[in-house]
Write an enzyme that holds these catalytic residues in place. Structure first.
Site, PDB file in Angstrom:
ATOM      1  N   SER A  40      59.153 -14.882  30.175  1.00  0.00           N
ATOM      2  CA  SER A  40      59.359 -13.506  30.617  1.00  0.00           C
ATOM      3  C   SER A  40      60.099 -13.421  31.950  1.00  0.00           C
ATOM      4  O   SER A  40      59.699 -14.059  32.941  1.00  0.00           O
ATOM      5  CB  SER A  40      57.972 -12.858  30.757  1.00  0.00           C
ATOM      6  OG  SER A  40      58.018 -11.733  31.602  1.00  0.00           O
ATOM      7  N   ASP A  52      61.796  -6.939  38.870  1.00  0.00           N
ATOM      8  CA  ASP A  52      62.536  -7.484  37.720  1.00  0.00           C
ATOM      9  C   ASP A  52      63.817  -6.667  37.528  1.00  0.00           C
ATOM     10  O   ASP A  52      63.917  -5.829  36.637  1.00  0.00           O
ATOM     11  CB  ASP A  52      61.618  -7.401  36.486  1.00  0.00           C
ATOM     12  CG  ASP A  52      62.253  -7.969  35.236  1.00  0.00           C
ATOM     13  OD1 ASP A  52      63.220  -8.743  35.347  1.00  0.00           O
ATOM     14  OD2 ASP A  52      61.768  -7.629  34.132  1.00  0.00           O
ATOM     15  N   ASP A  79      63.608 -14.917  27.478  1.00  0.00           N
ATOM     16  CA  ASP A  79      64.023 -13.553  27.817  1.00  0.00           C
ATOM     17  C   ASP A  79      65.242 -13.672  28.726  1.00  0.00           C
ATOM     18  O   ASP A  79      65.096 -13.902  29.928  1.00  0.00           O
ATOM     19  CB  ASP A  79      62.847 -12.884  28.545  1.00  0.00           C
ATOM     20  CG  ASP A  79      63.189 -11.535  29.125  1.00  0.00           C
ATOM     21  OD1 ASP A  79      64.225 -10.964  28.749  1.00  0.00           O
ATOM     22  OD2 ASP A  79      62.386 -11.053  29.957  1.00  0.00           O
TER      23      ASP A  79
HETATM   24  C1  SPV Z   1      59.590  -9.159  30.271  1.00  0.00           C
HETATM   25  O1  SPV Z   1      58.422  -9.573  30.139  1.00  0.00           O
HETATM   26  O2  SPV Z   1      60.355  -9.614  31.130  1.00  0.00           O
HETATM   27  C2  SPV Z   1      60.105  -8.113  29.380  1.00  0.00           C
HETATM   28  C3  SPV Z   1      59.149  -7.180  28.794  1.00  0.00           C
HETATM   29  O3  SPV Z   1      61.303  -8.039  29.208  1.00  0.00           O
HETATM   30  S1  SPV Z   1      59.082  -5.781  29.812  1.00  0.00           S
HETATM   31  O4  SPV Z   1      58.782  -6.195  31.156  1.00  0.00           O
HETATM   32  O5  SPV Z   1      58.068  -4.899  29.241  1.00  0.00           O
HETATM   33  O6  SPV Z   1      60.409  -5.146  29.742  1.00  0.00           O
HETATM   34 MG    MG Z   2      62.388  -9.075  30.632  1.00  0.00          MG
END
Ligand code: SPV
Ligand code: MG
Length: 288
Positions: A40, A52, A79
């Protein structure tokens, strides 16, 4: 080596994939019986104490995938966010991720730099459908093993563009060669995703990340059909933070470690996870 996810998916009704942000968390997921690891971007960003939003580089994420593949035998679903740029960047990324031991990549149709999907007021912009088809085609053309899966992820629902646009994009990504379609939603109930799944007439199986709508469990997914993979998107980092916050607070409150001691795994358990047995055996065998 690519651990085949394609075979696992063919053999099971539903694959359960747990997020991980380190070789240790990947090993714990393996011991808990999950079918695969979600490398992730959100978890790795959080591990660095960063949002992120494409701040973590491909090299940082790739190094972690390599380290996890080295310590865990489950297939790793990488990912790779937007693919780190355009279709040319995707070619380079897929080469690297397959070589690093990933079994699949998930590429999302947002612009670079991306903004994390679950933020309530996140700025969500999508690339043109044709541009993203080019990225999917680039990924499929670059993979060496037919067992390496390319998952096309549409953020149309996250961006508030509605079901028709999500279906249009998912169909276009399947046409471009995507093996599976990840449909993401931040609605608090499964309704939006359930409606999408019922309307989906493509052949590509669907991947869900039900973080925002946790009542979407295996039983409910099974009833819906068409879904082959569920990703528990951030439960490794959240479990770690929960545990550390609680234990750290107790140590500060108690003025020492005397009360928490019995509630933690032993040092010997950490030795086991570190592979101290093997080190001991090597010591006996080779140290002269
Ligand atoms: C991640 O875990 O980095 C994902 C899922 O892409 S989310 O954070 O829900 O977008
Ligand atoms: Mg992600």
């Amino acid at each position: 080596m690519t651990r085949s996810l394609r075979a696992a998916i063919a053999a099971a009704d539903l694959i359960h994939v747990m997020a991980a942000h380190s070789p240790l968390s990947a090993r714990l997921a393996e011991e808990a019986g999950f079918d695969g690891i979600w490398a992730s971007g959100f978890e790795l960003s959080a591990l660095y104490g960063l949002p992120d939003v494409s701040l973590i580089t491909m090299t940082q994420h790739l190094d972690m995938v390599r380290a996890m593949a080295d310590r865990c035998s489950l297939p790793i679903v990488a990912d790779i966010d937007t693919g780190f740029g355009n279709a040319v960047n995707v070619v380079y990324a897929v080469e690297q991720y397959e070589r690093a031991g990933a079994a699949a990549v998930v590429i999302e149709d947002k612009t670079f730099p991306k903004v994390t999907s679950l933020a309530a007021d996140g700025r969500q912009e999508l690339v043109r459908v044709e541009e993203f088809q080019g990225k999917i085609e680039a990924a499929c053309a670059t993979r060496r093993s037919k067992d390496f899966l390319v998952v096309g992820r549409t953020e149309a629902l996250i961006a508030g563009l509605g079901q028709a646009e999500a279906l249009r994009r998912a169909a276009a990504y399947e046409e471009a060669g995507a093996d599976m379609i990840l449909i993401h939603s931040k609605q608090k109930t499964p309704d939006e995703v359930e409606s999408f799944v019922r309307a989906w007439s493509g052949k590509a199986p669907i991947v869900l990340v039900p973080t925002a709508y946790p009542e979407m469990n295996a039983e409910r997914i099974g009833k819906l059909g068409k879904i082959k993979m569920v990703i528990y998107g951030n439960h490794a980092i959240r479990a770690s933070v929960t545990a550390m916050q609680q234990i750290f607070a107790r140590i500060r409150h108690d003025g020492g470690i005397h009360n928490v001691h019995g509630d933690l795994v032993s040092v010997e358990e950490i030795f086991r996870l570190q592979g101290m047995d093997r080190m001991k055996a090597d010591e006996t065998r080779f140290l002269k």
